[in-house]
Structure formats: C-alpha cells, structure tokens
Design a protein around this motif. Structure first.
Motif, PDB file in Angstrom:
ATOM      1  N   PHE A   1       0.859  12.407  -2.837  1.00 24.45           N
ATOM      2  CA  PHE A   1       0.054  13.934  -1.908  1.00 24.45           C
ATOM      3  C   PHE A   1      -1.157  13.725  -1.996  1.00 24.45           C
ATOM      4  N   TRP A   2      -1.778  12.706  -1.925  1.00 26.11           N
ATOM      5  CA  TRP A   2      -2.787  11.885  -1.271  1.00 26.11           C
ATOM      6  C   TRP A   2      -2.794  11.560   0.118  1.00 26.11           C
TER       7      TRP A   2
ATOM      8  N   ALA B   1     -12.634  13.186  -1.899  1.00 25.12           N
ATOM      9  CA  ALA B   1     -11.136  13.141  -1.797  1.00 25.12           C
ATOM     10  C   ALA B   1     -10.670  12.162  -1.400  1.00 25.12           C
ATOM     11  N   ILE B   2     -11.176  11.429  -0.792  1.00 25.94           N
ATOM     12  CA  ILE B   2     -11.079   9.358  -0.282  1.00 25.94           C
ATOM     13  C   ILE B   2     -10.983   8.592  -1.769  1.00 25.94           C
TER      14      ILE B   2
ATOM     15  N   LEU C   1      -6.077  14.955   7.415  1.00 26.91           N
ATOM     16  CA  LEU C   1      -7.885  15.115   7.623  1.00 26.91           C
ATOM     17  C   LEU C   1      -7.841  14.339   8.588  1.00 26.91           C
TER      18      LEU C   1
ATOM     19  N   PHE D   1       1.137  -1.417  -0.688  1.00 28.58           N
ATOM     20  CA  PHE D   1      -0.029   0.112   0.250  1.00 28.58           C
ATOM     21  C   PHE D   1       0.458   1.501   0.106  1.00 28.58           C
TER      22      PHE D   1
ATOM     23  N   ALA E   1       2.345   1.897  -3.134  1.00 27.50           N
ATOM     24  CA  ALA E   1       0.827   2.068  -4.330  1.00 27.50           C
ATOM     25  C   ALA E   1      -0.014   3.441  -3.907  1.00 27.50           C
ATOM     26  N   MET E   2       0.144   3.890  -2.820  1.00 29.49           N
ATOM     27  CA  MET E   2      -0.295   5.283  -2.915  1.00 29.49           C
ATOM     28  C   MET E   2       0.178   6.180  -3.524  1.00 29.49           C
ATOM     29  N   PRO E   3      -0.218   7.945  -4.562  1.00 31.20           N
ATOM     30  CA  PRO E   3      -0.424   8.848  -4.717  1.00 31.20           C
ATOM     31  C   PRO E   3       0.531  10.093  -2.694  1.00 31.20           C
TER      32      PRO E   3
ATOM     33  N   LEU F   1      -2.746  14.088   2.722  1.00 29.44           N
ATOM     34  CA  LEU F   1      -3.881  15.013   2.527  1.00 29.44           C
ATOM     35  C   LEU F   1      -4.980  13.738   3.651  1.00 29.44           C
ATOM     36  N   MET F   2      -4.506  12.713   3.622  1.00 34.21           N
ATOM     37  CA  MET F   2      -6.030  11.835   4.600  1.00 34.21           C
ATOM     38  C   MET F   2      -4.846  11.928   5.655  1.00 34.21           C
TER      39      MET F   2
ATOM     40  N   GLY G   1      -8.503   9.098  -4.175  1.00 33.15           N
ATOM     41  CA  GLY G   1      -8.074   8.947  -4.190  1.00 33.15           C
ATOM     42  C   GLY G   1      -7.342   6.917  -3.381  1.00 33.15           C
ATOM     43  N   LEU G   2      -8.695   6.173  -3.181  1.00 30.46           N
ATOM     44  CA  LEU G   2      -8.263   4.834  -2.687  1.00 30.46           C
ATOM     45  C   LEU G   2      -8.256   4.088  -4.188  1.00 30.46           C
TER      46      LEU G   2
ATOM     47  N   LEU H   1      -7.438   5.098  -7.290  1.00 24.70           N
ATOM     48  CA  LEU H   1      -5.986   5.218  -7.694  1.00 24.70           C
ATOM     49  C   LEU H   1      -5.025   4.438  -7.094  1.00 24.70           C
ATOM     50  N   THR H   2      -5.519   4.425  -5.471  1.00 24.52           N
ATOM     51  CA  THR H   2      -3.862   3.006  -4.582  1.00 24.52           C
ATOM     52  C   THR H   2      -4.710   1.763  -4.964  1.00 24.52           C
TER      53      THR H   2
END
Lengths: 315, 299
Positions: free
Chosen positions: A146-147, B270-271, A154, A139, A142-144, A150-151, B274-275, B277-278
């Motif tokens: 910047f995302w 946003a979630i 948050l 994971f 795979a995660m961007p 953001l998470m 992003g999810l 894409l992930t």
C-alpha cells in the motif's frame, strides 16, 4: 491424468470444509459476533434485537448454526447481506469482475516484466544489469504494497498529473483508454512484489538450465544464443515457474484489498473494507470463503499444470 | 549442522594443515556471514534500528504524543527535524517510538510462530502416523486461509491490541517452518543414530531435543528471521487499514494510516514511516538470505 485431477478436486473439498469450520469457530469465539451490527444500534430495543437474532437463526445452538451454514455453503448460498439486504453472492458478483480485472492486469504485467528482467539478468549473471535488478528487486520485496501505491499516486497522479489518482472510470469519458489509464497505477502496485520475486526466480531457474549438458550440446551444434534460450532453456525453466505463479496468484486477492483501498478501486477489497466498517458479517464470511477457494484452486492448478507440462511426471 | 564441523576438524588434523585451529560450525557460519556484504549491511542497519528503538525515550527530542499546537503539519525545521503531523506531534519522535512497537511486534510474533512451528513439526515428523496426518491436514487448512481477511474480521470484532496483533500474526505464520521441520525429522528418524538412541532407551522428547532439533537449527534461524519481516509488513498493513494496533499507539503502520488524508500536501508524513519500514524489512531480508547461505553446510 483425469483420475489424478479428480482425486485432487475431491481432496480440496475437506480442505474448504476445514476452512469453513475454523472460520465459523473464530467468529463464535469473538465477542460481539455476527449480530454486532445490530447490537451496536442505539435505537434498537432488546425485543427487536431478539427478533432479528431469531430471524437470522442466531439464537440457535452453535452446532445447528454451523451445520446450517455449511449446508447453505454447499448449495452456493452465502446468506443475505445485513447492510444491502441482497444475497451475498449477488453483492460479490457485482464487484468481483472489477477485482478480477485488476488481478489479471497485475498478473500479466508481473509475468511479462519478470520474464523480461529474469532472462535478461540470466544472460549475463553478475553483470551490471543483473546486479542492478537484483538490488532493485530487494526493494520491491521489502516495500509494503500500500505504501508503494501511495508513492506511485503521489508521483504520477498528484505531482506529474499523468494518470488519474483514483477510481475506475471518469464519468464523462469512460472509454477503454480511460479504463487503462485508471488501471495502470493499481495494476503496477499489486504486481510489484511478484515482479521482484518472480524475476529472481526466472533468473535462477534459467541459470540452472544454462548449466545443463543439453545446452552445451546445442551450443556445440551451433545454435545461436537467443534460440537456445527460446527453444530449449525457457521450456524447461518455465515448468517450475508456472507452479510458482499458480501458487502466488491467489495472494493477489490479499493485495487487492490494500491496493483497492489506496486507489478507491470498486472491487472486492473495497467491498470487504466497507463491510468491515459496518460489520456486515455474511458478506465478510463470503469474501473469506471466496479467498480460500481461490487459494485452494491455485494450488490445485499448480499441481495439474506441473504434470501437464513435464512429461517426466506421471500420475 | 554437525557435518561441516567434523569435516573441518578432520581437515585441520591432516598433516600440513595442522596450523589452523579447529573452529565450531557456528564460528564458521559467522565468518561466512561476515563475508556477505549485504548481510553485514543488514546487520548494521538492524543494530542501529534496534538501538534507536530501545533508547527511543532517551534520544527522541519529544514525547511521542506531545502536541505542539503552534506548529501543525509543519515542514522540517531545526525544532522538528522531520516536521510535525496533523496533531502537531513531532514526526521524528513518533518515528523512533513507532519503531519500538513495529520491531516488537515483528520479533515477538516471529518467535511465537517459531515455537509453534517447531512443536507441530517435531510432533508430526517424529511420531508420524496419524499424528502426522492430522497435523498436516491442519497445516493445509491454515495455509488455505486468506489470513489478512480473517485477521481484519477478527480485529474489527474483538478490537485490537498490541498483544492481540502479535498473537494472531503468529497464529497464521508458523506453517512453513512446521513443514520444513517435519520433513527433516521424517528423513532423519530413519537414520542409524536415532535408531541407536531409541535402542538404548532414550525417551522420545530427549531424542527430539538432543538429536533431531540441532539438525534443523539453520532452517529455524532463517525462517524466524524472515518471519520478523513478514510480521512487520502484516502489522503495517493491518494498522494502515485501521484494524491493527490501536490508533493512539505510534507504529509505522499507524503513522501511514494517520498520514493518508494529508499526504498529498504533506508527503513527508507518508514517506518517512514507509521508508523506515522498507529499510527495516530490507535489512532483515538481507540478514536472512545471508544466514541461509552461511548456515548451509553444503557451502
């Protein structure tokens, strides 16, 4: 060794020259080139624009411009910012330390955590810890970036309120603790990819070493498990790891662009993004060249460190 | 690639094992791929995503740009399963249409990069000498580029389009494959079967296509797969910063960009992208890793 380093440093010069020439060509080919910032100004008359182009030397033939730009680069002169009316090197010098701080914090975090996770996973391959970290690191890769930022923002800043969500310092506190609190989320964000990637790398290179004969010999002599890892295995496993780190580290500058945008961190990424919006061409080119220098330096460092750490390699 | 196949047929022709029919290297690889649970899961996820992307216009409940002005930033409801965004557009429909563009960008730019990588690697590896020297220096220079910086500058100047993003991402991601192909070619061209082909007068292009390329198929397949993930992530980064695919077009990166001002109050905006894409990148990486293991003749 000294001659090897010298040779590699000299070899890096044509490489950077190539980057400079290629990026110049790209900019020349792009419509709405360097003078776009002024050309888009509606109150600018044609004569004024011509005058500016003349002052900047943009009316000269491309080869002349190229030669002048390379010549100035060689003397460390990156030109003058179109939007701040100061030398680009000065503009960059103002914010670069902040980015270095962010990169250094991220790198240290990634180093510590990936070594910790990697070695722990290697001690019991395909065990529970190994499988869980392996799954999580998929994971992480795979995660961007910047995302993920953001998470984090948050969860920890907006919902839990534990950490500040943006910026570098609070105007009214500003101590070292405050700085660290601001640094925590961006540093973790920028590091997540390498924590995931490097811990897998440390795991597999530690496992490689654990299968070697000298480990069996050490075990037979009765050396305790942790001591084998610390004194024998790690020293060998870390040699390739160091080069991976040196090659990956410059990519933190790319990560910084995205991370700094998310967390409003006042560094190179923010400068780059702001310059992009106003089309401050000299600053953009300066950032580009700095990025290239860091990448080339990282590769150089990887080669040199590899030679220094591994006595079997001679130059 | 040819080696395991021959060994397998050999094994099958030995007495006592004759019952097993000979299988091609591809069948063997496919069987091995099926055994990896993560790779199988990745294939399933990717198939589901590809299908929902292809049939997005049919299965999406709304048009991607249709506005429902009576429900703006609405929470999930029976009408809008994932709620609506700041312009009253159905989030689920945008997610499905966004997958179309994101996957298209990933696949096309990876394929183009593979094409460039094969040509450059093959030329350098087969001809060697000054061709090799020149192309390798070009690769060194390209690898020294902070690609995201240059792409951002370019797109901010020339304006961006889907085809521009595809093309320029490809232009900056062919170098690793070219190096791999070149390395394999350099060692293969010393081997006897190439020497023999050259001796009987087979032209260079045909030697490359018929005799050398089949040996690097594994590397090409794996690298293309992983490049799809890289291109999708890069597209999302560029679009998130506002300089990728033009804002109106729904992509997962653009949705994240649009969600930024609202995500603290409407986190789902946003979630969700992003999810998605992930998950897509995760699935591609699993398939890529599985392919690497399955196509490795040493296994």
């Amino acid at each position: 060794m000294g001659r090897f380093i010298l040779r590699r440093v000299l070899g890096a010069i044509p490489l950077l020259l190539g980057v400079a020439v290629l990026s110049f060509l790209f900019m020349q080919l792009a419509p709405g080139g360097p003078d776009a910032m002024f050309a888009r100004n509606a109150r600018m008359t044609a004569e004024q624009l011509e005058q500016i182009r003349h002052n900047m030397g943009l009316d000269q033939p491309a080869p002349v411009q190229l030669a002048r730009w390379i010549g100035n680069l060689a003397r460390g002169d990156l030109g003058v910012s179109y939007s701040q009316y100061r030398p680009v090197s000065e503009v960059i010098r103002d914010v670069f330390p902040n980015t270095v701080l962010l990169m250094a914090a991220g790198l240290s975090l990634a180093l510590v955590l990936s070594l910790f996770f990697g070695i722990l996973a290697a001690r019991n391959p395909y065990g529970l810890f190994d499988n869980v970290t392996s799954f999580i690191s998929y994971f992480g890769l795979a995660m961007p970036v910047f995302w993920f930022g953001l998470m984090l923002q948050l969860l920890f800043a907006v919902h839990l309120g534990w950490l500040p969500s943006a910026g570098m310092r609070d105007p009214d506190s500003g101590g070292i603790l405050d700085l660290l609190a601001h640094l925590a989320l961006p540093a973790f964000t920028i590091a997540i990819g390498s924590i995931a990637g490097w811990s897998r790398y440390v795991r597999s290179s530690t496992l490689d070493q654990l299968g070697q004969d000298y480990v069996r010999t050490a075990r037979a002599k009765g050396v305790a498990g942790p001591a084998i890892i610390r004194r024998h295995v790690l020293r060998n496993a870390l040699i390739p790891f160091v080069t991976v780190v040196a090659i990956d580290a410059p990519l933190y500058l790319t990560g910084a662009v995205l991370t700094e945008t998310v967390f409003s961190w006042p560094g190179m990424g923010r400068l780059f993004f702001d310059s992009l919006t106003v089309r401050d061409y000299p600053v953009l080119m300066g950032c580009l060249m700095l990025g290239a220098v860091l990448i080339v330096a990282g590769n150089l460092l990887a080669d040199v460190v590899y030679g220094l750490l591994d006595p079997r390699i001679s130059f | 690639m040819a080696a395991p196949g021959r060994a397998e047929t050999l094994a099958a022709s030995l007495p006592g094992q004759a019952a097993r029919p000979p299988r091609s290297p591809w069948q063997l690889a496919l069987a091995r791929l099926g055994k990896s649970r993560l790779a199988a899961l990745g294939v399933i996820i990717l198939l589901a995503m590809a299908l929902s992307a292809i049939f997005a216009p049919a299965i999406a409940p709304y048009d991607a740009n249709a506005q429902d002005l009576f429900s703006i930033t609405a929470p999930p409801s029976p009408e809008h399963w994932l709620g609506t965004d700041d312009l009253g557009r159905d989030e689920l429909s945008r997610l499905l249409h966004g997958g179309r563009v994101s996957l298209l960008v990933g696949v096309l730019s990876a394929l183009i990069a593979t094409g460039i990588g094969i040509v450059v690697g093959a030329l350098a590896g087969y001809y060697g000498g000054w061709v090799d020297a020149v192309l390798m220096r070009l690769i060194d220079v390209m690898l020294a580029f902070p690609a995201i910086f240059l792409l951002l500058i370019l797109f901010s100047m020339i304006g961006s389009s889907v085809s521009g993003v595809i093309l320029f991402l490809a232009l900056f991601s062919w170098m690793w494959l070219a190096r791999i192909v070149r390395g394999e070619f350099l060692s293969l061209r010393q081997r006897d079967f190439i020497e023999a082909a050259r001796a009987i007068g087979v032209p260079g292009g045909q030697i490359i296509r018929r005799h050398l390329l089949p040996n690097v198929v594994a590397a090409i397949v794996v690298s293309t797969t992983l490049n799809v993930a890289y291109a999708m992530l890069s597209e999302a980064s560029l679009s998130f910063l506002g300089f990728g695919v033009p804002p109106g077009t729904p992509t997962w990166g653009n949705m994240l960009n649009a969600a930024r001002p609202y995500y603290t109050t409407y986190p789902l905006l946003a979630i969700a992208p992003g999810l998605a894409l992930t998950l897509a990148v995760l699935a591609i990486n699993w398939v890529g890793d599985g392919l690497r293991d399955a196509l490795d003749p040493r296994r």
